[in-house]
Design a protein around this motif. Structure first.
Motif, PDB file in Angstrom:
ATOM      1  N   ASP A  20       9.160  54.741  33.340  1.00  0.00           N
ATOM      2  CA  ASP A  20       9.049  53.981  34.592  1.00  0.00           C
ATOM      3  C   ASP A  20       9.416  52.505  34.472  1.00  0.00           C
ATOM      4  N   GLY A  21       9.839  52.075  33.276  1.00  0.00           N
ATOM      5  CA  GLY A  21      10.254  50.686  33.110  1.00  0.00           C
ATOM      6  C   GLY A  21       9.106  49.697  32.970  1.00  0.00           C
ATOM      7  N   ASP A  22       7.854  50.196  32.985  1.00  0.00           N
ATOM      8  CA  ASP A  22       6.713  49.302  32.829  1.00  0.00           C
ATOM      9  C   ASP A  22       6.576  48.863  31.372  1.00  0.00           C
ATOM     10  N   LEU A  23       5.914  47.743  31.185  1.00  0.00           N
ATOM     11  CA  LEU A  23       5.703  47.195  29.848  1.00  0.00           C
ATOM     12  C   LEU A  23       4.759  48.083  29.049  1.00  0.00           C
ATOM     13  N   GLU A  24       5.125  48.342  27.780  1.00  0.00           N
ATOM     14  CA  GLU A  24       4.280  49.083  26.853  1.00  0.00           C
ATOM     15  C   GLU A  24       4.166  48.304  25.548  1.00  0.00           C
ATOM     16  N   VAL A  25       2.989  48.394  24.932  1.00  0.00           N
ATOM     17  CA  VAL A  25       2.715  47.741  23.656  1.00  0.00           C
ATOM     18  C   VAL A  25       2.503  48.826  22.603  1.00  0.00           C
ATOM     19  N   CYS A  26       3.072  48.613  21.421  1.00  0.00           N
ATOM     20  CA  CYS A  26       2.946  49.586  20.327  1.00  0.00           C
ATOM     21  C   CYS A  26       1.749  49.239  19.445  1.00  0.00           C
ATOM     22  N   LEU A  27       0.878  50.236  19.253  1.00  0.00           N
ATOM     23  CA  LEU A  27      -0.248  50.093  18.327  1.00  0.00           C
ATOM     24  C   LEU A  27      -0.059  51.067  17.175  1.00  0.00           C
ATOM     25  N   VAL A  28      -0.507  50.647  15.999  1.00  0.00           N
ATOM     26  CA  VAL A  28      -0.419  51.512  14.825  1.00  0.00           C
ATOM     27  C   VAL A  28      -1.814  51.925  14.381  1.00  0.00           C
ATOM     28  N   HIS A  29      -1.946  53.179  13.925  1.00  0.00           N
ATOM     29  CA  HIS A  29      -3.207  53.683  13.387  1.00  0.00           C
ATOM     30  C   HIS A  29      -3.088  53.761  11.873  1.00  0.00           C
ATOM     31  N   ARG A  30      -4.013  53.077  11.196  1.00  0.00           N
ATOM     32  CA  ARG A  30      -4.015  53.071   9.732  1.00  0.00           C
ATOM     33  C   ARG A  30      -5.153  53.956   9.251  1.00  0.00           C
ATOM     34  N   PRO A  31      -4.823  55.109   8.647  1.00  0.00           N
ATOM     35  CA  PRO A  31      -5.878  56.032   8.221  1.00  0.00           C
ATOM     36  C   PRO A  31      -6.821  55.426   7.177  1.00  0.00           C
ATOM     37  N   LYS A  32      -6.317  54.529   6.334  1.00  0.00           N
ATOM     38  CA  LYS A  32      -7.156  53.918   5.295  1.00  0.00           C
ATOM     39  C   LYS A  32      -8.351  53.184   5.919  1.00  0.00           C
ATOM     40  N   TYR A  33      -8.131  52.555   7.079  1.00  0.00           N
ATOM     41  CA  TYR A  33      -9.189  51.797   7.752  1.00  0.00           C
ATOM     42  C   TYR A  33      -9.679  52.499   9.016  1.00  0.00           C
ATOM     43  N   ASP A  34      -9.004  53.571   9.413  1.00  0.00           N
ATOM     44  CA  ASP A  34      -9.264  54.263  10.671  1.00  0.00           C
ATOM     45  C   ASP A  34      -9.367  53.262  11.819  1.00  0.00           C
ATOM     46  N   ASP A  35      -8.344  52.433  11.935  1.00  0.00           N
ATOM     47  CA  ASP A  35      -8.337  51.449  13.011  1.00  0.00           C
ATOM     48  C   ASP A  35      -6.998  51.447  13.745  1.00  0.00           C
ATOM     49  N   TRP A  36      -7.004  50.823  14.901  1.00  0.00           N
ATOM     50  CA  TRP A  36      -5.787  50.606  15.695  1.00  0.00           C
ATOM     51  C   TRP A  36      -5.509  49.117  15.707  1.00  0.00           C
ATOM     52  N   SER A  37      -4.278  48.760  15.362  1.00  0.00           N
ATOM     53  CA  SER A  37      -3.929  47.340  15.287  1.00  0.00           C
ATOM     54  C   SER A  37      -2.457  47.157  15.619  1.00  0.00           C
ATOM     55  N   HIS A  38      -2.038  45.901  15.576  1.00  0.00           N
ATOM     56  CA  HIS A  38      -0.617  45.585  15.719  1.00  0.00           C
ATOM     57  C   HIS A  38       0.038  45.763  14.345  1.00  0.00           C
ATOM     58  N   PRO A  39       1.318  46.143  14.315  1.00  0.00           N
ATOM     59  CA  PRO A  39       1.991  46.256  13.016  1.00  0.00           C
ATOM     60  C   PRO A  39       2.058  44.899  12.314  1.00  0.00           C
ATOM     61  N   LYS A  40       1.621  44.895  11.073  1.00  0.00           N
ATOM     62  CA  LYS A  40       1.595  43.658  10.285  1.00  0.00           C
ATOM     63  C   LYS A  40       1.458  44.023   8.824  1.00  0.00           C
ATOM     64  N   GLY A  41       1.700  43.048   7.950  1.00  0.00           N
ATOM     65  CA  GLY A  41       1.497  43.291   6.535  1.00  0.00           C
ATOM     66  C   GLY A  41       1.658  42.036   5.712  1.00  0.00           C
ATOM     67  N   LYS A  42       1.293  42.155   4.444  1.00  0.00           N
ATOM     68  CA  LYS A  42       1.376  41.022   3.521  1.00  0.00           C
ATOM     69  C   LYS A  42       2.825  40.620   3.289  1.00  0.00           C
ATOM     70  N   LEU A  43       3.014  39.313   3.149  1.00  0.00           N
ATOM     71  CA  LEU A  43       4.340  38.788   2.827  1.00  0.00           C
ATOM     72  C   LEU A  43       4.616  38.969   1.342  1.00  0.00           C
ATOM     73  N   LYS A  44       5.875  39.212   1.034  1.00  0.00           N
ATOM     74  CA  LYS A  44       6.285  39.239  -0.367  1.00  0.00           C
ATOM     75  C   LYS A  44       6.403  37.797  -0.860  1.00  0.00           C
ATOM     76  N   ARG A  45       6.411  37.617  -2.165  1.00  0.00           N
ATOM     77  CA  ARG A  45       6.504  36.273  -2.738  1.00  0.00           C
ATOM     78  C   ARG A  45       7.729  35.540  -2.180  1.00  0.00           C
ATOM     79  N   ASP A  46       7.496  34.326  -1.671  1.00  0.00           N
ATOM     80  CA  ASP A  46       8.549  33.455  -1.122  1.00  0.00           C
ATOM     81  C   ASP A  46       9.257  34.036   0.111  1.00  0.00           C
ATOM     82  N   GLU A  47       8.682  35.067   0.732  1.00  0.00           N
ATOM     83  CA  GLU A  47       9.303  35.647   1.924  1.00  0.00           C
ATOM     84  C   GLU A  47       8.981  34.786   3.147  1.00  0.00           C
ATOM     85  N   ASP A  48       9.975  34.539   3.977  1.00  0.00           N
ATOM     86  CA  ASP A  48       9.781  33.838   5.234  1.00  0.00           C
ATOM     87  C   ASP A  48       8.895  34.699   6.140  1.00  0.00           C
ATOM     88  N   ALA A  49       7.963  34.062   6.855  1.00  0.00           N
ATOM     89  CA  ALA A  49       7.009  34.816   7.680  1.00  0.00           C
ATOM     90  C   ALA A  49       7.722  35.628   8.763  1.00  0.00           C
TER      91      ALA A  49
END
Length: 138
Positions: A20-49
């Motif tokens: 329908d063209g409406d706005l949707e937001v993507c959530l990720v489920h992480r089984p290790k924490y059994d939570d719903w969050s935004h996709p994110k993760g640790k930066l590698k050494r010297d990696e730009d954010a």
């Protein structure tokens, strides 16, 4: 005790619904924490954010993102260490999700449902910021 923050980055990933063209937001489920969050993760050494945010979104969701406005940086403690996560609005490109050990499910939800499904209240605030940033750039 290590007080150096763990640096991470991610996106509030969004798209226009193919139905329908409406706005949707993507959530990720992480089984290790059994939570719903935004996709994110640790930066590698010297990696730009920003580069790290794009990498993590692609790894966790299978969707490439085009970065938009930078949103808030979130600070909290995880496993006894300070964590600092920089977020951007990220418009999803064409992609396909494949479950993996880190993320077993994703959901595309309207913003109001995304806010309710997110495990952490701080993540719901980011949905509000996304809507404001998109409203200001339309």
């Amino acid at each position: 005790m290590n007080d150096t923050p763990v640096l991470a980055a991610g996106c509030v990933l969004w798209r226009r619904s193919p139905v329908d063209g409406d706005l949707e937001v993507c959530l990720v489920h992480r089984p290790k924490y059994d939570d719903w969050s935004h996709p994110k993760g640790k930066l590698k050494r010297d990696e730009d954010a920003a580069d790290g945010a794009l990498r993590e979104v692609a790894e966790e969701t299978g969707y490439p993102a085009a970065l938009g406005s930078e949103l808030s940086t979130v600070h909290y403690y995880a496993n006894g260490r300070p964590k600092e996560v920089r977020y951007w609005a990220g418009e999803a490109g064409e992609g396909h999700f494949t479950p993996n050990h880190e993320v077993d499910r994703i959901l595309w939800l309207p913003p109001s449902q995304a806010r309710e499904r997110l495990t952490q209240p701080r993540d719901a605030e980011l949905v509000n910021e996304l809507l404001t940033s998109l409203h200001n750039t339309q």
